[in-house]
Each structure stands twice: as structure tokens, then as C-alpha cells.
Write a protein that holds these residues in place. Structure first.
Motif, PDB file in Angstrom:
ATOM      1  N   ALA A   2       0.823  -1.201   0.000  1.00  0.00           N
ATOM      2  CA  ALA A   2       0.000   0.000   0.000  1.00  0.00           C
ATOM      3  C   ALA A   2       0.860   1.255   0.000  1.00  0.00           C
ATOM      4  O   ALA A   2       1.869   1.340   0.685  1.00  0.00           O
ATOM      5  N   ASP A   3       0.449   2.214  -0.799  1.00  0.00           N
ATOM      6  CA  ASP A   3       1.082   3.529  -0.841  1.00  0.00           C
ATOM      7  C   ASP A   3       0.040   4.524  -0.337  1.00  0.00           C
ATOM      8  O   ASP A   3      -0.844   4.941  -1.078  1.00  0.00           O
ATOM      9  N   VAL A   4       0.133   4.879   0.929  1.00  0.00           N
ATOM     10  CA  VAL A   4      -0.886   5.691   1.601  1.00  0.00           C
ATOM     11  C   VAL A   4      -0.438   7.145   1.682  1.00  0.00           C
ATOM     12  O   VAL A   4       0.720   7.429   1.988  1.00  0.00           O
ATOM     13  N   CYS A  26       5.348  13.233   9.780  1.00  0.00           N
ATOM     14  CA  CYS A  26       6.228  12.465  10.676  1.00  0.00           C
ATOM     15  C   CYS A  26       5.991  10.961  10.543  1.00  0.00           C
ATOM     16  O   CYS A  26       6.880  10.165  10.839  1.00  0.00           O
ATOM     17  N   CYS A  27       4.804  10.595  10.103  1.00  0.00           N
ATOM     18  CA  CYS A  27       4.486   9.177   9.888  1.00  0.00           C
ATOM     19  C   CYS A  27       4.843   8.735   8.469  1.00  0.00           C
ATOM     20  O   CYS A  27       4.510   7.622   8.059  1.00  0.00           O
ATOM     21  N   LEU A 104      -2.186   2.590   9.422  1.00  0.00           N
ATOM     22  CA  LEU A 104      -1.251   2.054   8.426  1.00  0.00           C
ATOM     23  C   LEU A 104      -1.080   0.548   8.596  1.00  0.00           C
ATOM     24  O   LEU A 104      -1.003  -0.192   7.606  1.00  0.00           O
ATOM     25  N   ASP A 105      -1.036   0.071   9.841  1.00  0.00           N
ATOM     26  CA  ASP A 105      -0.973  -1.373  10.090  1.00  0.00           C
ATOM     27  C   ASP A 105      -2.235  -2.064   9.575  1.00  0.00           C
ATOM     28  O   ASP A 105      -2.169  -3.149   8.989  1.00  0.00           O
ATOM     29  N   ALA A 106      -3.386  -1.435   9.791  1.00  0.00           N
ATOM     30  CA  ALA A 106      -4.658  -2.019   9.336  1.00  0.00           C
ATOM     31  C   ALA A 106      -4.710  -2.097   7.814  1.00  0.00           C
ATOM     32  O   ALA A 106      -5.233  -3.067   7.260  1.00  0.00           O
ATOM     33  N   LEU A 114     -12.249  -0.573   3.558  1.00  0.00           N
ATOM     34  CA  LEU A 114     -12.426   0.793   4.028  1.00  0.00           C
ATOM     35  C   LEU A 114     -12.254   0.703   5.538  1.00  0.00           C
ATOM     36  O   LEU A 114     -12.979  -0.034   6.207  1.00  0.00           O
ATOM     37  N   ILE A 115     -11.277   1.394   6.073  1.00  0.00           N
ATOM     38  CA  ILE A 115     -10.939   1.272   7.491  1.00  0.00           C
ATOM     39  C   ILE A 115     -11.402   2.544   8.198  1.00  0.00           C
ATOM     40  O   ILE A 115     -10.937   3.639   7.880  1.00  0.00           O
TER      41      ILE A 115
END
Length: 183
Positions: A2-4, A26-27, A104-106, A114-115
């Protein structure tokens, strides 16, 4: 993989948007700010944020079109930049930005989902907000025949773009606060 990126709709929250952007950066996330027709003071603050470094994209609506329209603009731009997912974060600072790594882990665990976040209200939360959310969530569960989504109004969520953008193409998704519920 995934590229978030982060999509942050903004309407007159120039004083808090910088902190939200900083935490997302920062994330390790690129940030797409969508100014939804904010006033001059906020617009100036967003210009400064956009100049602060790479990885921050600023888009503008000349007039207020609604939160849903701003998010849709951001999601389309995220896809155009090559991102596979977008984390929606409200610019007013109401979300616990320490939870970004959990999102991001999810995404890594369920890239097609869809989270959605779920707000935690403290004792100071206005009763009208609590009752309004309960009523909205009740009607969402009635209309969907499901209680799987604990809070349909939470604007802290991750969209998989390959399945979300076709829904937007049909034009039937709300352009204001109804967007979060309808999507």
C-alpha cells in the motif's frame, strides 16, 4: 504494498491544520490539503504550510463546496499522484493523530477494506453531539441492515482508492457532511 497518503479537507482551520500536517508527515505520509473555500486568514496559513516542505500538496476550491466535495477532490488527486490509499483526517485537530500508525498497520493487514475510526468521547462531549451521532448511527444500521460500522460519521478513515473512485464516478455520493455516511 500500500502507498498511503493523507487527505485533509480544510475549511477555516488554518490554526490547527499545520499540526495535523506535521504529524502525518512524521508518519511518512505525503499530504494533500484541500482548501474548501476558506477565508483569507486560513488560506494564507495553508500557503505557508504548503511552502514548508516537500510532500505537501495544496488544492483549492474557490468557494465552499462541502467536506465531501473536498475529500473527493483529494481522493482523485491522490490517485493521480499514484497512491493506492488515502487516510482522511479532519483539519480541526479532533482526531488522535497518534493512531495514524494503527491505520497504516490495518491497511497492510486488509488492503481492500475501508478502514474507519471510532471516536471516543469524554465526559465533556456535548450531549447534543452524542445523541445526534447515536441517532445517525441507528438509521445507518437500519438502512444497511448491519451494525458492523460503529460510527458512520467518523472522518478518520482510510480509503482504498481502486474501489472508492468508481463509486465517486457515479455522482451519487454526498458532497457535504453526508459524504462520510454515504460512502
Amino acid at each position: 504494498m500500500a502507498d498511503v497518503c493523507a487527505v485533509i479537507p480544510v475549511f477555516d482551520h488554518g490554526s490547527t491544520a499545520g499540526r495535523v500536517v506535521d504529524r502525518a508527515r512524521c508518519c511518512g505520509l505525503d499530504v494533500i490539503l484541500v482548501d474548501d473555500g476558506s477565508g483569507p486568514e486560513c488560506a494564507q496559513a495553508l500557503d505557508e504550510i504548503a511552502k514548508s516542505g516537500s510532500g505537501v500538496h495544496l488544492l483549492r476550491h474557490s468557494t465552499n463546496r462541502g467536506k465531501g466535495a473536498a475529500v473527493q477532490t483529494g481522493l482523485r488527486h491522490a490517485a493521480a499522484l499514484g497512491h493506492s490509499h488515502a487516510l482522511q483526517i479532519d483539519a480541526d485537530g479532533q482526531h488522535d493523530l497518534q493512531d495514524i500508525p494503527r491505520f497504516l498497520d490495518a491497511v497492510r493487514a486488509q488492503p481492500d477494506a475501508l478502514i474507519c475510526g471510532q471516536p471516543l468521547f469524554d465526559a465533556d462531549a456535548p450531549r447534543s453531539r452524542l445523541y445526534g451521532r447515536r441517532l445517525t448511527n441507528f438509521w445507518v444500521s437500519v438502512n444497511t441492515w448491519s451494525s458492523d460500522l460503529p460510527d458512520a460519521m467518523c472522518g478518520f478513515r482510510v480509503y482504498p482508492l481502486d474501489t472508492t473512485l468508481p463509486l465517486l464516478a457515479g455522482g451519487g455520493v454526498g458532497r457535504r457532511m453526508d459524504f462520510d455516511i454515504e460512502i
